[in-house]
Motif scaffolding. Structure first.
Motif, mmCIF file in Angstrom:
data_model
loop_
_atom_site.group_PDB
_atom_site.id
_atom_site.type_symbol
_atom_site.label_atom_id
_atom_site.label_comp_id
_atom_site.label_asym_id
_atom_site.label_seq_id
_atom_site.Cartn_x
_atom_site.Cartn_y
_atom_site.Cartn_z
ATOM 1 N N VAL A 128 0.843 -1.198 0.000
ATOM 2 C CA VAL A 128 0.000 0.000 0.000
ATOM 3 C C VAL A 128 0.872 1.239 0.000
ATOM 4 C CG1 VAL A 128 -1.927 -1.134 1.163
ATOM 5 C CG2 VAL A 128 -0.190 0.042 2.520
ATOM 6 N N GLN A 132 -2.574 5.479 1.543
ATOM 7 C CA GLN A 132 -3.466 4.378 1.896
ATOM 8 C C GLN A 132 -3.227 3.923 3.338
ATOM 9 O OE1 GLN A 132 -2.481 1.817 -1.692
ATOM 10 N NE2 GLN A 132 -4.609 1.231 -1.386
ATOM 11 N N ASP A 211 -8.653 -4.136 -1.135
ATOM 12 C CA ASP A 211 -7.796 -3.298 -1.987
ATOM 13 C C ASP A 211 -7.942 -3.671 -3.460
ATOM 14 O OD1 ASP A 211 -5.983 -1.283 -2.440
ATOM 15 O OD2 ASP A 211 -4.215 -2.503 -2.038
ATOM 16 N N GLY A 253 -5.140 5.052 -3.914
ATOM 17 C CA GLY A 253 -4.294 3.962 -4.393
ATOM 18 C C GLY A 253 -4.907 3.370 -5.662
#
Length: 262
Positions: A128, A132, A211, A253
């Motif tokens: 990350v 993030q 994610d 992200g």
């Protein structure tokens, strides 16, 4: 019109495309309203070229002294194509703006060292980003989380096994509904199975963050249908319709969906 000084006529988008071709002698730029497919003439001191404009541009702008830095503010603002959203302007993150964001991230020294160590490892592009990590840390703090699960890790203590098998073993060991927070950044084709298992492990009011839900923008392209993209696209659709959680898809992200168990 007198051509005592070289000018460029055309759309703003075309100007940005052709910026490397401009003569150092170009001292003024004027953007005139153009229609799709209209002819654009580039007037330099020694050459005239004809191009086709590819986008519509309204209004007129005049910029003097091309060598001065050009503001990229207008490059950062976009509007949804669907008019029912009211032409709301939102930010599209440019490299310059992202550098500014990173400069405003509070990153503890230990996390910076961990990030830099991970950056030297194979596949480190999957870790990350600092912005993030800051958001994830805040979510954990808001929850007052004591027990967390991360599916897909690099430089901390890990259980080397198939993630789904490990999650099932936790459930069998009586740990259902005992976790406060979970983060998933692992095999994309297994997202649905991971989510179902984590939903059993996380308590009511707990949070699951997934994610890569935007997958480099591929999920929005109907022409891209490779297995990973299709899996993420299907996962996003299922989560949207899942009444067991409240959700928020965040464009940070590569895109994260924050799910709160109801």
């Amino acid at each position: 019109m007198s051509m005592t000084r070289p000018f460029l006529y055309g759309s703003a988008n075309l100007m940005r495309t052709l910026h490397p071709l401009m003569s150092p002698n170009l001292v003024s730029i004027q953007f005139q309203p153009t229609l799709l497919g209209s002819t654009v003439k580039l007037h330099f001191s020694t050459i005239t070229s004809i191009f086709k404009a590819s986008r519509r541009c309204c209004g007129a702008v005049r910029v003097s002294k091309l060598h001065q830095p050009r503001s990229c503010y207008t490059d950062t603002v976009i509007v949804a194509k669907d008019g029912k959203y009211g032409n709301k302007q939102i930010i599209s993150v440019t490299p310059q703006l992202y550098d500014y964001m990173l400069a405003n991230v509070r990153e503890p020294e230990i996390l910076r060292e961990l990030r830099e160590e991970t950056a030297s490892m194979r596949g480190s592009q999957m870790q990350v980003s600092p912005d993030q990590a800051q958001l994830l840390a805040m979510l954990v703090q808001i929850l007052g989380a004591q027990r967390c699960i991360e599916v897909g890790v690099y430089t901390v203590d890990v259980r080397h096994a198939l993630a789904a098998d490990t999650l099932r073993s936790l459930i069998m060991n009586g740990e259902a509904c005992s976790y406060d927070f979970a983060f998933v950044d692992a095999e994309k084709r297994m997202y649905h199975e991971y989510f179902e298992l984590l939903l059993q492990l996380v308590r009511v009011g707990g949070v699951i963050v997934v994610d890569n839900v935007l997958w480099h923008g591929k999920v929005a392209d109907p022409l891209v249908n490779d297995p990973k993209t299709s899996s993420i696209r299907e996962f996003n659709k299922n989560i949207m319709e899942d009444s067991r959680v409240s959700i928020s898809m965040v464009p940070i992200g590569d895109g994260m969906t924050i799910c709160r168990k109801l």
